[in-house]
Design an enzyme around this catalytic site. Structure first.
Site, mmCIF file in Angstrom:
data_model
loop_
_atom_site.group_PDB
_atom_site.id
_atom_site.type_symbol
_atom_site.label_atom_id
_atom_site.label_comp_id
_atom_site.label_asym_id
_atom_site.label_seq_id
_atom_site.Cartn_x
_atom_site.Cartn_y
_atom_site.Cartn_z
ATOM 1 N N PRO A 383 0.827 -1.214 0.000
ATOM 2 C CA PRO A 383 0.000 0.000 0.000
ATOM 3 C C PRO A 383 0.865 1.269 0.000
ATOM 4 O O PRO A 383 2.057 1.182 0.291
ATOM 5 C CB PRO A 383 -0.790 -0.096 1.309
ATOM 6 C CG PRO A 383 -0.512 -1.438 1.873
ATOM 7 C CD PRO A 383 0.677 -1.998 1.222
ATOM 8 N N GLY A 385 2.690 4.647 1.133
ATOM 9 C CA GLY A 385 3.194 5.169 2.405
ATOM 10 C C GLY A 385 3.766 4.137 3.347
ATOM 11 O O GLY A 385 3.903 4.390 4.529
ATOM 12 N N SER A 733 -13.840 -13.538 -1.156
ATOM 13 C CA SER A 733 -13.596 -13.624 0.281
ATOM 14 C C SER A 733 -14.727 -13.060 1.126
ATOM 15 O O SER A 733 -14.708 -13.161 2.341
ATOM 16 C CB SER A 733 -12.284 -12.945 0.638
ATOM 17 O OG SER A 733 -12.433 -11.558 0.531
ATOM 18 N N LYS A 776 -5.615 -7.763 6.139
ATOM 19 C CA LYS A 776 -7.006 -7.770 6.604
ATOM 20 C C LYS A 776 -7.078 -7.733 8.125
ATOM 21 O O LYS A 776 -7.862 -6.983 8.703
ATOM 22 C CB LYS A 776 -7.721 -9.020 6.085
ATOM 23 C CG LYS A 776 -8.034 -8.955 4.594
ATOM 24 C CD LYS A 776 -8.643 -10.267 4.134
ATOM 25 C CE LYS A 776 -9.048 -10.195 2.681
ATOM 26 N NZ LYS A 776 -9.509 -11.509 2.200
HETATM 27 P P1 ADP Z 1 5.773 4.458 -0.531
HETATM 28 O O1 ADP Z 1 6.866 4.607 -1.512
HETATM 29 O O2 ADP Z 1 5.619 3.046 -0.063
HETATM 30 O O3 ADP Z 1 4.477 5.044 -0.948
HETATM 31 P P2 ADP Z 1 7.354 6.241 1.073
HETATM 32 O O4 ADP Z 1 8.654 5.551 0.937
HETATM 33 O O5 ADP Z 1 7.146 7.466 0.269
HETATM 34 O O6 ADP Z 1 6.171 5.228 0.811
HETATM 35 O O7 ADP Z 1 7.110 6.513 2.619
HETATM 36 C C1 ADP Z 1 6.355 7.590 3.099
HETATM 37 C C2 ADP Z 1 7.016 8.171 4.324
HETATM 38 O O8 ADP Z 1 6.961 7.281 5.410
HETATM 39 C C3 ADP Z 1 8.476 8.481 4.135
HETATM 40 O O9 ADP Z 1 8.755 9.688 4.775
HETATM 41 C C4 ADP Z 1 9.179 7.328 4.821
HETATM 42 O O10 ADP Z 1 10.428 7.699 5.284
HETATM 43 C C5 ADP Z 1 8.230 7.019 5.954
HETATM 44 N N1 ADP Z 1 8.289 5.601 6.324
HETATM 45 C C6 ADP Z 1 7.568 4.598 5.819
HETATM 46 N N2 ADP Z 1 7.845 3.426 6.402
HETATM 47 C C7 ADP Z 1 8.787 3.669 7.330
HETATM 48 C C8 ADP Z 1 9.499 2.852 8.270
HETATM 49 N N3 ADP Z 1 9.291 1.527 8.372
HETATM 50 N N4 ADP Z 1 10.386 3.448 9.074
HETATM 51 C C9 ADP Z 1 10.599 4.768 8.972
HETATM 52 N N5 ADP Z 1 9.978 5.602 8.120
HETATM 53 C C10 ADP Z 1 9.068 5.056 7.291
#
Ligand code: ADP
Length: 845
Positions: A383, A385, A733, A776
């Site tokens: 997903p 973020g 599901s 889920k």
């Molecule tokens: P995606 O590429 O999966 O959409 P991002 O890499 O852009 O997500 O992450 C969004 C933000 O959340 C970034 O600022 C990232 O550093 C932070 N973040 C996400 N997961 C973690 C984690 N496990 N530990 C630290 N920061 C995280």
């Protein structure tokens, strides 16, 4: 022309007053003129006259500041140079002006002005004898004046020395060499002074030196200065391995500054443009591109040289060549991989995601052992973020490589990847080549973001182009349509990201190793916020922990009431909003909100307190409401389960897990089933299956129709609705949920308000396993559900869940629908084995 007493210039000369440099006898200078008098002189005299005489004019340096120049005639410099206008070119752009090419003949002095308009005409006296420019060296200076002889010899020697230091292959130098021996020595000061780098003031000194001796004396220091300057340059040239550059600077800045290529008119025509293309050619040679590419470039360059600048194609070709020069054909960074350091870095940058980090380290370790590995391309699927991009960035850092993200979402034209052919103005290279230009090395980490959102259109299939980019067998000679020559992409490390594998074109998916990145639990999110996000947001907003404090409690509140997501992107945004609000408070420096919420000391205090906020500003629940507004999400599950005919299912979407309400109602009718809420075919089938099974087992479970009849569908229409209609829902599901919902409706009993479920059903009442269990269950946990009903064959997936989630939830492992109904209703369901006991299969893992 030669006669006994030499060539005479006319005694009346039209005068050209110019700011643009000084014409010396024996040199040719280009003048651009636009003052009214000079324009008149050109149009009325030079362009109208027919005799040779009419092309002779006097050139007088205008020593008045051009800014201050007015229409009235300045007091004239007493000495000028008569010259022949060998070329006149007129132009109207950017304003009317003429460009004159004038060869200097001899000095003259002004005796009297005859008229001032339309141009200046003066009575002049010739100062130099013209023959001296015609007679060869041997007949030149006599021994009469020994002093002068010595001087001129010294000057000649210096000129020879200067020539010795110059590159003979430059035509103007070769010409100078020839002239040096054929010109009479008396002419040397004028000729040399006009060729070497001298200021107008210095040239004026040479012009004003009427006696030969003085002229030599004035010009000699300029010549020696030039020699010294060159010596210095050559010293640095010996030190520097890059000879070419030095030659360039000698030519450009040193001996022959642009305008003064005067020995030959042809040379004069080599203007800036020529210089430019020469520089471009040198750059092309230095760009270290493959033979084939260089060949194409040189061909293009040849075409460019022949093109007038005004042609649109000129800019097109020029841009192309500039890009070719800029591309990192053989520039790369050195990999510096230390697995231990990589582990630390990955751990420091990211909380949780252990499985992913482990796999990434393995991947990097294998790469280290086998550098030429043509391994699979990693594809992070999860997903938004959840840190996919961020892990990609960390990989680049651990390798010491440049990082570049290429967003593919919505790309549906293959020229986005592969570039446009260079047939029209505005054509561009594709994103791959553009990215390489941006990072300026040929071994960056490219993150192909959202490969699952590639489109398709008439303009060709971008996925096919991408395949070529990713295929190790092909990508060493990737041909962008714009470049039209191959570029080696084999050193680039590609990583892809996607929300779901379902929409990734199969051929592409085949090349990639999929690593699932699931969503986070509430607790993980709190940790991530406190270890990383808050810190980052504080920094981005110029705040320090001494100024702003967000307690864990508050973070939890933000997560549950203001965000509903699998990743942490909105959480990050909300934290940013808090930082902004606090930054404003601190900048204002003097207010405490009316509720006093921002100060920990006086949360309940009301009134106008005009004291600076206490540091650090603590964000409690009241402050949170003040900044973010009322909560966006309430715990809705329990509220909605207040009527029979509602059940909660668990769904998987590319954005993570979701809870899904299923509502049913019945009315009098003819046994029809209506389904609403954007359902896919598979879901509709599940609904029919559910009804069939319930009808078949109505007796066992005491299910009735509206009037208590034994067939629940008799004289009844059923409406089944899946709210949140904007999202298409499909997949098998929801089967168990539909059964539960209808069983509730047909029995009039309420489903437990804290239960959610997932599982496929069969006609015989078995429960089959489904996918996305972790997401889920996390969604159920997020929504405050206490009990989750899962297919038996999904039991093994529970190990992937964080321990605290498992501890918080009650799991009912269901092999058949009996188990499901038993777990879903308080006190079991009539007719099921567990009617009178607690559900046997409930386990707490
Ligand atoms: P995606 O590429 O999966 O959409 P991002 O890499 O852009 O997500 O992450 C969004 C933000 O959340 C970034 O600022 C990232 O550093 C932070 N973040 C996400 N997961 C973690 C984690 N496990 N530990 C630290 N920061 C995280």
């Amino acid at each position: 022309m030669a006669s006994g007493d030499g060539i005479q210039i006319p005694s009346r000369l039209p005068l050209l007053l110019t700011h643009e440099g000084v014409l010396l006898p024996g040199s040719t200078v280009r003048f651009s003129v636009d003052s009214p008098r000079n324009m008149q002189l050109v149009s009325q005299r030079l362009l109208k006259g027919t005799s040779l005489k009419s092309t002779i004019i006097g050139v007088i340096p205008n020593t008045r500041d051009p800014e201050q120049d007015t229409d009235d005639l300045p007091s004239l410099h007493k000495i000028g140079t008569a010259g022949i206008a060998v070329q006149v070119v007129g132009s109207n752009w950017p304003k009317p002006h003429y460009t004159l090419l004038i060869t200097g003949l001899c000095r003259f002095s002004v005796t009297s002005l005859l008229k001032e308009r339309p141009f200046v005409l003066a009575e002049v006296e010739q100062l130099d004898k013209l023959e001296q420019y015609m007679t060869p060296a041997s007949e030149g200076v006599t021994a009469e004046d020994v002093e002068l002889g010595k001087l001129s010899h010294k000057f000649y020697q210096a000129a020879v020395q200067l020539l010795g230091m110059l590159d003979m292959s430059v035509p103007v130098v070769a010409k100078f060499r020839r002239l040096l021996d054929s010109l009479p020595r008396e002419t040397l000061p004028d000729v040399v002074a006009s060729m070497i780098r001298t200021s107008n003031k210095e040239k004026l000194q040479v012009l004003d030196a009427l006696s030969l001796e003085e002229r030599f004396k004035k010009a000699l220091p300029m010549l020696t200065r030039q020699i010294e300057g060159l010596k210095l340059l050559q010293k640095t040239r010996k030190k520097s391995p890059d000879n070419e550059k030095t030659v360039l600077s000698v030519r450009k800045g040193g001996v022959f500054p642009g305008r003064q290529f005067n020995l030959d008119e042809d040379e004069e025509d080599e203007d800036d443009d020529g210089d430019d293309t020469a520089a471009l050619e040198r750059k092309l040679h230095r760009a270290k591109m493959p033979e084939a590419a260089l060949k194409v470039c040189l061909k293009e360059l040849k075409r460019l040289k022949k093109m007038p600048q005004s042609m649109p194609e000129f800019a097109l070709t020029r841009n192309y060549l500039d890009l070719m020069v800029e591309l990192p054909w053989s520039k790369s960074t050195k990999d510096c991989l230390d697995i231990r350091a990589a582990r630390t870095l990955l751990d420091n940058d990211h909380y949780a995601m252990d499985k992913l980090k482990r796999r990434v380290l393995e991947y990097l370790a294998v790469r280290q052992l086998k550098t030429l590995l043509k391994g699979p391309i990693l594809c992070f699927v999860g997903p938004p973020g959840v840190g996919k991009t961020s892990v990609g960035r960390s990989i680049a850092r651990t390798l010491g490589r440049e990082f570049h993200r290429i967003a593919l979402g919505g790309v549906c034209d293959q020229s986005d990847i592969r570039g446009h052919r260079r047939t029209y103005v505005g054509s561009m290279p594709g994103r791959i080549i553009n990215g390489l230009k941006t990072v300026a090395v040929n071994n960056p980490v490219f993150l192909l973001d959202e490969v699952d959102k590639l489109g398709k259109s008439l303009q060709g299939d971008p996925a096919a182009a991408l395949l070529e980019v990713l295929d190790p067998e092909q990508n060493h000679s990737f041909t962008d349509h714009y470049l039209n020559v191959a570029f080696d992409l084999s050193q680039v490390l590609f990583i892809a990201t996607a929300n779901t594998t379902a929409t990734i074109p199969p051929a592409l998916l085949d090349r990639m190793e999929v690593l699932q990145v699931p969503g986070y639990t509430q607790e993980e999110k709190v940790e991530i916020a406190h270890r990383h996000l808050i810190q980052n947001q504080l920094e981005q907003h110029g705040l320090t922990p001494q100024q702003l404090h967000i307690p864990q409690d508050t973070t939890q509140n933000i997560i549950s009431s203001y965000t509903r997501e699998a990743g942490v992107r909105s959480l990050e945004r909300k934290l940013g909003a808090i930082c902004r609000a606090v930054a404003v408070k601190i900048a204002e420096g003097h207010t405490v909100t009316k509720t006093g919420a921002l100060s920990p000391e006086n949360p309940a205090q009301l009134g106008d307190i005009a004291a600076p906020p206490e540091m650090p500003i603590m964000i409690d629940h009241v402050a949170l409401k003040d900044i973010l507004g009322p909560p966006l999400f309430e715990m809705e599950v329990s509220e909605r389960l207040t009527l029979p005919g509602v059940a909660v299912g668990l769904a998987w979407t590319p954005l993570g897990g979701e809870i899904l309400f299923v509502e049913a109602s019945r009315m009098e009718g003819e046994g029809q089933l209506t389904l609403t809420g954007q359902l896919g075919d598979v879901m509709k089938e599940s609904a029919h299956l559910a009804i069939s099974w319930l009808r078949a087992n109505a007796k066992t479970y005491h299910l009735t129709n509206m009037v208590g009849g034994p067939d629940p569908m008799e004289g009844t229409d059923i409406h089944l609705h899946f709210p949140a209609g904007a999202v298409t829902k499909d997949g098998p599901s929801a089967g168990v949920t539909i059964v539960t919902c209808l069983a509730s409706l047909f029995s009039g009993r309420l489903v437990r308000s804290d239960v959610a479920m997932t599982g496929e059903i069969t006609l015989r009442g078995l429960v089959l396993p489904v996918g996305g269990i972790k997401d889920k269950v996390l969604a159920a946990h997020r929504a405050g559900v206490k009990r989750v009903i899962l297919p038996k064959r999904n039991e093994k997936d529970l190990v992937e869940l964080p321990a605290n989630v498992r501890a918080d939830l009650d799991f009912v492992i269901a092999a058949n629908l009996d188990d499901v109904l038993n777990g879903a209703f308080d006190g079991g369901f009539p007719g099921t084995a567990g009617t009178h006991t607690q559900p046997q299969l409930s386990s707490k893992l």
